[in-house]
Design an enzyme around this catalytic site. Structure first.
Site, short mmCIF file in Angstrom:
data_model
loop_
_atom_site.label_atom_id
_atom_site.label_comp_id
_atom_site.label_asym_id
_atom_site.label_seq_id
_atom_site.Cartn_x
_atom_site.Cartn_y
_atom_site.Cartn_z
N THR A 1 8.42 -4.32 -3.28
CA THR A 1 8.79 -2.97 -2.80
C THR A 1 9.47 -3.01 -1.45
O THR A 1 10.36 -2.22 -1.17
CB THR A 1 7.53 -2.09 -2.72
OG1 THR A 1 7.07 -1.87 -4.04
CG2 THR A 1 7.80 -0.76 -2.05
N TYR B 1 10.49 3.64 -8.24
CA TYR B 1 11.67 3.02 -7.63
C TYR B 1 11.85 1.64 -8.27
O TYR B 1 11.06 1.22 -9.13
CB TYR B 1 11.46 2.86 -6.12
CG TYR B 1 10.16 2.17 -5.78
CD1 TYR B 1 9.01 2.91 -5.51
CD2 TYR B 1 10.05 0.78 -5.85
CE1 TYR B 1 7.81 2.28 -5.25
CE2 TYR B 1 8.85 0.14 -5.62
CZ TYR B 1 7.73 0.90 -5.32
OH TYR B 1 6.54 0.29 -5.10
N THR C 1 3.49 -6.17 -3.46
CA THR C 1 2.08 -5.95 -3.10
C THR C 1 1.15 -6.19 -4.29
O THR C 1 -0.04 -6.41 -4.10
CB THR C 1 1.87 -4.51 -2.61
OG1 THR C 1 2.24 -3.60 -3.66
CG2 THR C 1 2.66 -4.24 -1.36
N ASP C 2 1.66 -6.18 -5.51
CA ASP C 2 0.77 -6.29 -6.67
C ASP C 2 0.02 -7.61 -6.71
O ASP C 2 -1.15 -7.64 -7.12
CB ASP C 2 1.57 -6.13 -7.98
CG ASP C 2 2.04 -4.71 -8.20
OD1 ASP C 2 2.78 -4.48 -9.17
OD2 ASP C 2 1.67 -3.84 -7.38
N GLU D 1 -27.91 -14.19 -13.42
CA GLU D 1 -27.82 -13.47 -14.70
C GLU D 1 -27.58 -14.40 -15.89
O GLU D 1 -27.36 -13.96 -17.02
CB GLU D 1 -26.68 -12.45 -14.62
CG GLU D 1 -27.02 -11.23 -13.80
CD GLU D 1 -28.08 -10.37 -14.48
OE1 GLU D 1 -28.78 -9.64 -13.76
OE2 GLU D 1 -28.24 -10.47 -15.72
#
Ligand code: DAS
Length: 355
Positions: A38, A52, A118-119, A312
């Site tokens: 971006t 965009y 940024t992803d 767990e």
């Protein structure tokens, strides 16, 4: 008279040139490696902040858009590749990591800034945190608004990243992610909002510091092995072992897990519910995967907290590894690199407790 005037002008020019050269010598040398995202994106109008196109503007235009960079560093730019970071992959990571190491080995490079989507910025940051062989600053920067938007955050993020990469304070702090005036460490930073400017956070453990008034302020640093203290070396690697992630949820089934094993994966990260819990429907597939030599790491979809060994699940009996506090996408990166060193689950568990 005329010749004296010219001589005087030449003298002034010479002094300015000497002063400028002296000033440039005082500034750190920072290389900007551009990869897309971006921060290099363009929108249809100045109010377009979603919808965009990422990865459109080249590194020279990004640098030219911030003339103030010249006041804080001697900047050079390279376009390593140009992608929206959802398309990041192991080949791009190896290319970027090798270029970073080549540049940082040069005495005329004091720090590196990587402009990035940024992803997957948090994944690239952690990968580099494990493979960069230098204590010199490496700062990854992105933007949440395209370059064409009103109040685009890219230019100030880039300015802050360059001054951070050229700072003494950032030396030896590991790979850093800097947006929104905040400094995050590569190991714990994660994207927490799909679209807001303050999306990058280090949940629970907190930021490393801030950038304010063109100065970085650190308040803590990572306690885990990184960069120059890391054992991982990609210089002779042309690929990374195949490792994928299985996401846990109610009504869990083993289809994805079995498919990854059948595809030849060397490791699988199980992003379990809660404390990395294993539904009974997937345990037989995990036992079979281990019999085939596939390494299985218990992580959690929760995102914060320690995945406790033998909590767990009976990790000793099933011969599993736990991810400690690494989320699934970062556990995948560490397991890929661990598998370039060993297939021994006890050795891999030690690696997860050190990095
Ligand atoms: N698609 C996103 C990316 O390239 C745009 C961005 O946020 O940078 O990661």
């Amino acid at each position: 008279m005329y010749s004296k005037k010219i001589a005087g002008q030449f003298l002034i020019l010479a002094c300015v040139a000497v002063f400028s050269a002296a000033q440039a010598q005082k500034l750190p040398n920072v290389t900007i490696l551009a990869t897309g995202g971006t921060i290099a994106g363009t929108g249809a109008s100045s109010t377009t902040t979603v919808g965009y196109t990422a990865a459109k503007i080249g590194v020279d235009a990004l640098i030219d858009a911030v003339p103030e960079l010249k006041k804080v560093a001697n900047v050079k730019g390279e376009q390593v590749f140009q992608i929206a970071s959802e398309n990041m992959n192991n080949d791009y990571w190896l290319k970027l990591g090798k270029r970073v190491n080549t540049l940082l080995a040069q005495s005329d490079v004091d720090g590196i800034v990587i402009t990035h989507g940024t992803d997957t910025i948090e994944e690239t940051a952690y990968f580099l945190n494990l493979v960069v062989k230098s204590k010199k600053p490496v700062v990854i920067v992105g933007a949440m608004r395209p370059a064409t938007a009103i109040s685009a955050d890219g230019p100030i993020n880039l300015y802050n990243a360059v001054l951070l990469a050229g700072s003494q304070e950032a030396i030896g702090k590991g790979v850093l992610v800097s947006l929104n005036d905040q400094i995050n460490g590569a190991r714990e930073v994660t994207k927490t909002n799909t679209s807001t400017l303050d999306t990058f956070k280090t949940p629970e453990l907190g930021f490393l510091g801030y950038i304010q008034g063109s100065k970085p302020y650190f308040y803590r640093q990572s306690t885990r092995r990184n960069t120059a203290d890391s054992e991982f070396d990609i210089s002779n690697l042309n690929s990374l072992p195949a490792v994928d992630i299985v996401y846990g949820y109610a009504n869990m089934n083993p289809i994805a897990f079995n498919a990854f094993v059948a595809s030849g994966d060397k490791g699988i990260i199980h992003a379990g519910v809660g404390d990395g819990s294993l539904a009974s429907t997937v345990v037989p597939s995990i036992v079979e995967a281990r019999q085939k030599g596939v390494i299985v790491v218990r992580s959690s979809r929760v995102g914060q907290g320690i995945v406790a060994r033998n909590g767990e699940a009976d990790d000793d009996k099933l011969d599993l590894v736990v991810s400690d506090t690494l989320n699934a996408q970062k556990a995948r990166i560490l397991l890929m690199l661990a598998l370039t060193k060993t297939n021994d689950t006890k050795e891999i568990q030690k690696i997860f407790y050190q990095y």
